[in-house]
Scaffold this motif. Structure first.
Motif, PDB file in Angstrom:
ATOM      1  N   ALA A 183       0.824  -1.212   0.000  1.00  0.00           N
ATOM      2  CA  ALA A 183       0.000   0.000   0.000  1.00  0.00           C
ATOM      3  C   ALA A 183       0.855   1.257   0.000  1.00  0.00           C
ATOM      4  O   ALA A 183       0.388   2.333  -0.401  1.00  0.00           O
ATOM      5  N   LEU A 184       2.113   1.147   0.437  1.00  0.00           N
ATOM      6  CA  LEU A 184       2.990   2.316   0.458  1.00  0.00           C
ATOM      7  C   LEU A 184       3.325   2.798  -0.950  1.00  0.00           C
ATOM      8  O   LEU A 184       3.756   3.930  -1.135  1.00  0.00           O
ATOM      9  N   GLY A 185       3.129   1.932  -1.932  1.00  0.00           N
ATOM     10  CA  GLY A 185       3.399   2.326  -3.306  1.00  0.00           C
ATOM     11  C   GLY A 185       2.248   3.036  -3.980  1.00  0.00           C
ATOM     12  O   GLY A 185       2.367   3.479  -5.118  1.00  0.00           O
ATOM     13  N   ALA A 187      -0.210   6.245  -4.056  1.00  0.00           N
ATOM     14  CA  ALA A 187      -0.210   7.625  -3.557  1.00  0.00           C
ATOM     15  C   ALA A 187      -1.416   7.910  -2.671  1.00  0.00           C
ATOM     16  O   ALA A 187      -1.299   8.546  -1.617  1.00  0.00           O
ATOM     17  N   GLY A 188      -2.600   7.432  -3.082  1.00  0.00           N
ATOM     18  CA  GLY A 188      -3.794   7.683  -2.285  1.00  0.00           C
ATOM     19  C   GLY A 188      -3.731   7.016  -0.932  1.00  0.00           C
ATOM     20  O   GLY A 188      -4.075   7.622   0.092  1.00  0.00           O
ATOM     21  N   SER A 189      -3.293   5.766  -0.905  1.00  0.00           N
ATOM     22  CA  SER A 189      -3.185   5.046   0.367  1.00  0.00           C
ATOM     23  C   SER A 189      -2.147   5.692   1.272  1.00  0.00           C
ATOM     24  O   SER A 189      -2.346   5.825   2.485  1.00  0.00           O
ATOM     25  N   LEU A 190      -1.023   6.105   0.689  1.00  0.00           N
ATOM     26  CA  LEU A 190       0.037   6.723   1.475  1.00  0.00           C
ATOM     27  C   LEU A 190      -0.428   8.047   2.069  1.00  0.00           C
ATOM     28  O   LEU A 190      -0.160   8.348   3.241  1.00  0.00           O
ATOM     29  N   ASP A 191      -1.144   8.837   1.286  1.00  0.00           N
ATOM     30  CA  ASP A 191      -1.669  10.108   1.808  1.00  0.00           C
ATOM     31  C   ASP A 191      -2.636   9.861   2.964  1.00  0.00           C
ATOM     32  O   ASP A 191      -2.643  10.602   3.956  1.00  0.00           O
ATOM     33  N   ARG A 192      -3.479   8.823   2.821  1.00  0.00           N
ATOM     34  CA  ARG A 192      -4.434   8.512   3.886  1.00  0.00           C
ATOM     35  C   ARG A 192      -3.709   8.095   5.160  1.00  0.00           C
ATOM     36  O   ARG A 192      -4.079   8.500   6.263  1.00  0.00           O
ATOM     37  N   MET A 193      -2.640   7.313   5.002  1.00  0.00           N
ATOM     38  CA  MET A 193      -1.866   6.889   6.177  1.00  0.00           C
ATOM     39  C   MET A 193      -1.206   8.081   6.867  1.00  0.00           C
ATOM     40  O   MET A 193      -1.175   8.169   8.093  1.00  0.00           O
ATOM     41  N   ARG A 194      -0.667   8.984   6.066  1.00  0.00           N
ATOM     42  CA  ARG A 194      -0.044  10.173   6.662  1.00  0.00           C
ATOM     43  C   ARG A 194      -1.088  11.005   7.415  1.00  0.00           C
ATOM     44  O   ARG A 194      -0.823  11.525   8.504  1.00  0.00           O
ATOM     45  N   HIS A 195      -2.268  11.146   6.833  1.00  0.00           N
ATOM     46  CA  HIS A 195      -3.341  11.907   7.477  1.00  0.00           C
ATOM     47  C   HIS A 195      -3.725  11.262   8.806  1.00  0.00           C
ATOM     48  O   HIS A 195      -3.889  11.956   9.831  1.00  0.00           O
ATOM     49  N   LEU A 196      -3.871   9.939   8.802  1.00  0.00           N
ATOM     50  CA  LEU A 196      -4.224   9.235  10.031  1.00  0.00           C
ATOM     51  C   LEU A 196      -3.123   9.355  11.075  1.00  0.00           C
ATOM     52  O   LEU A 196      -3.396   9.553  12.261  1.00  0.00           O
ATOM     53  N   HIS A 197      -1.880   9.257  10.620  1.00  0.00           N
ATOM     54  CA  HIS A 197      -0.754   9.346  11.546  1.00  0.00           C
ATOM     55  C   HIS A 197      -0.702  10.729  12.188  1.00  0.00           C
ATOM     56  O   HIS A 197      -0.484  10.859  13.400  1.00  0.00           O
ATOM     57  N   ARG A 198      -0.914  11.766  11.385  1.00  0.00           N
ATOM     58  CA  ARG A 198      -0.937  13.122  11.941  1.00  0.00           C
ATOM     59  C   ARG A 198      -2.089  13.298  12.918  1.00  0.00           C
ATOM     60  O   ARG A 198      -2.003  14.078  13.862  1.00  0.00           O
ATOM     61  N   GLY A 199      -3.186  12.569  12.685  1.00  0.00           N
ATOM     62  CA  GLY A 199      -4.347  12.676  13.554  1.00  0.00           C
ATOM     63  C   GLY A 199      -4.234  11.882  14.842  1.00  0.00           C
ATOM     64  O   GLY A 199      -5.143  11.927  15.670  1.00  0.00           O
ATOM     65  N   GLY A 262       8.368   5.207  12.230  1.00  0.00           N
ATOM     66  CA  GLY A 262       9.791   5.073  11.964  1.00  0.00           C
ATOM     67  C   GLY A 262      10.111   5.106  10.482  1.00  0.00           C
ATOM     68  O   GLY A 262      11.168   5.586  10.073  1.00  0.00           O
ATOM     69  N   LEU A 263       9.169   4.638   9.663  1.00  0.00           N
ATOM     70  CA  LEU A 263       9.408   4.630   8.219  1.00  0.00           C
ATOM     71  C   LEU A 263       9.357   6.030   7.637  1.00  0.00           C
ATOM     72  O   LEU A 263      10.150   6.380   6.763  1.00  0.00           O
ATOM     73  N   VAL A 264       8.446   6.851   8.105  1.00  0.00           N
ATOM     74  CA  VAL A 264       8.278   8.168   7.500  1.00  0.00           C
ATOM     75  C   VAL A 264       9.344   9.155   7.966  1.00  0.00           C
ATOM     76  O   VAL A 264       9.568  10.165   7.330  1.00  0.00           O
ATOM     77  N   THR A 265      10.008   8.868   9.086  1.00  0.00           N
ATOM     78  CA  THR A 265      11.015   9.810   9.576  1.00  0.00           C
ATOM     79  C   THR A 265      12.424   9.400   9.194  1.00  0.00           C
ATOM     80  O   THR A 265      13.322  10.234   9.147  1.00  0.00           O
ATOM     81  N   ALA A 266      12.631   8.103   8.938  1.00  0.00           N
ATOM     82  CA  ALA A 266      13.988   7.633   8.637  1.00  0.00           C
ATOM     83  C   ALA A 266      14.291   7.796   7.157  1.00  0.00           C
ATOM     84  O   ALA A 266      13.580   7.323   6.301  1.00  0.00           O
ATOM     85  N   ALA A 325       9.952   0.608   0.369  1.00  0.00           N
ATOM     86  CA  ALA A 325       8.828   0.997  -0.493  1.00  0.00           C
ATOM     87  C   ALA A 325       8.447   2.453  -0.264  1.00  0.00           C
ATOM     88  O   ALA A 325       8.168   3.197  -1.210  1.00  0.00           O
ATOM     89  N   LEU A 326       8.445   2.887   1.000  1.00  0.00           N
ATOM     90  CA  LEU A 326       8.077   4.263   1.306  1.00  0.00           C
ATOM     91  C   LEU A 326       9.123   5.254   0.796  1.00  0.00           C
ATOM     92  O   LEU A 326       8.796   6.269   0.178  1.00  0.00           O
ATOM     93  N   LEU A 327      10.395   4.946   1.033  1.00  0.00           N
ATOM     94  CA  LEU A 327      11.458   5.843   0.571  1.00  0.00           C
ATOM     95  C   LEU A 327      11.476   5.924  -0.952  1.00  0.00           C
ATOM     96  O   LEU A 327      11.688   7.006  -1.523  1.00  0.00           O
ATOM     97  N   ALA A 328      11.262   4.803  -1.616  1.00  0.00           N
ATOM     98  CA  ALA A 328      11.236   4.809  -3.077  1.00  0.00           C
ATOM     99  C   ALA A 328      10.101   5.670  -3.590  1.00  0.00           C
ATOM    100  O   ALA A 328      10.246   6.401  -4.573  1.00  0.00           O
ATOM    101  N   ARG A 329       8.959   5.598  -2.894  1.00  0.00           N
ATOM    102  CA  ARG A 329       7.810   6.414  -3.299  1.00  0.00           C
ATOM    103  C   ARG A 329       8.125   7.892  -3.108  1.00  0.00           C
ATOM    104  O   ARG A 329       7.810   8.719  -3.985  1.00  0.00           O
ATOM    105  N   GLU A 330       8.739   8.231  -1.984  1.00  0.00           N
ATOM    106  CA  GLU A 330       9.034   9.646  -1.721  1.00  0.00           C
ATOM    107  C   GLU A 330      10.052  10.190  -2.707  1.00  0.00           C
ATOM    108  O   GLU A 330      10.028  11.389  -3.037  1.00  0.00           O
TER     109      GLU A 330
END
Length: 334
Positions: A183-185, A187-199, A262-266, A325-330
């Motif tokens: 799912a990290l690959g 864009a829509g799923s990744l944006d939703r995860m970031r939104h949830l994480h911020r929340g 840890g994935l989004v900050t590293a 997968a996350l770093l490659a997407r970013e």
């Protein structure tokens, strides 16, 4: 007076007019309340009686005066707020009311949330699924557990995604979400995860995940009728044994998954170049979860496929596939 500015404090227009009359004319007899007709005089008398109950008028019938607005208005506002807060607390959890009403007609809604008469309810219409999820989210008090194996956001999965609408959940509700690394690959799923994480949601990423599970307060649960096609609807249960089994499954998956935070900050910040083969392997790795399937799609042996994955992780500075997968997407590599 046409403007009833004190209605928010619980006064009728007549009561406000009478109160203002005594503010302008302190110490006047009650009988001097304005009113041209007998009906108006009667309503004026009733208004005086209620204003006395509200402690807005003092004195006797021959000598009546209004309480200072600096004292009366804040007190009325505080009383109204206290009443509103009590009402809101009662409305937050309407389950006792529902249970009470269902006792009157027990066959009316035998499968509704909170009624133990139904151990398993089949919801084949996605509108029913969304409505049930919305109701459960509104009533959640302590915890929501969600396992979502979708590789990308789809219209069918939207019904299940509503459990993650943090706006419907109390701030005291703990939300834990499991997603699949692929799912990290998306864009829509990744944006939703970031939104949830911020929340405030806790999110973990699993290398392999095939179960769609929603559990609310360890009391009620939803699973799809067909795990391969969530558009077919869902099964709902409050049966304690089934719910406990689903909670246990979720906890086992959670224990072995990788923390999304840890994935989004590293990120090592390294700049690397991929060979065409490495880019192919990376793309396949982000799309499938099983190495055997990935090796077949990349048209190489399993051993070679895994070696290329190891090289890609090294180039990205990733400690596992989820982070890769996350770093490659970013970085725009996939």
């Amino acid at each position: 007076m046409s403007t009833n500015s004190m209605s928010v404090l619980g006064l009728t227009s007549t009561e406000e007019a009478v109160y203002r009359h005594f503010l302008r004319n302190p110490g006047t007899p009650k009988g001097e309340v304005p009113g041209a007709s007998p009906g108006e005089r009667e309503s004026g008398a009733r208004a005086v009686a209620r204003l006395r109950e509200l402690r807005l008028l003092h004195g006797d019938d021959a000598d009546t005066w209004a309480v200072d607005p600096l004292v009366a208005v804040p007190r009325l506002a505080a009383e109204r707020l206290d009443t509103a807060h009590r009402t809101m607390r009662q409305l937050v959890d309407v389950r006792p009311i529902l249970r009470s009403l269902r006792h009157e007609r027990p066959v009316l809604d035998a499968a509704a949330p909170g009624n133990g008469a139904a151990t398993l309810l089949r919801l084949e219409d996605l509108r029913e699924v969304r409505a049930r999820v919305g109701q459960l989210a509104f009533n959640a008090r302590s915890e929501v557990l969600a396992a979502d194996p979708c590789d990308a956001s789809t219209p069918e999965s939207a019904g299940y995604a509503r459990h993650l609408d943090l706006g419907r959940l109390s701030r005291t509700v703990r939300v834990r979400v499991l997603v699949r690394v692929t799912a990290l690959g998306d864009a829509g799923s990744l944006d939703r995860m970031r939104h949830l994480h911020r929340g405030g949601a806790a999110i973990r990423v699993a290398d392999e995940l095939s179960e769609t599970v929603l559990v609310y307060d360890r009391h009620a649960a939803l699973v799809p009728i067909d795990a391969r096609d969530t558009g077919r609807g869902a099964l709902y249960t409050e049966e304690s044994g089934l719910v406990s089994s689903l909670v246990g499954l979720f906890e086992r998956l959670w224990a072995t998954a990788t923390d999304f935070a840890g994935l989004v900050t590293a990120d090592t910040g390294q700049v690397a170049r991929l060979t065409d083969t490495q880019r192919l392997v990376l793309t396949v790795m982000c799309a499938v979860s099983k190495d055997e399937t990935g090796a077949r799609q990349a048209r190489m042996s399993l051993r070679t496929y895994r070696r290329h994955i190891s090289d890609v992780l090294s180039l990205l500075g990733a400690v596992n596939r989820a982070q890769a997968a996350l770093l490659a997407r970013e970085r725009g590599w996939v």
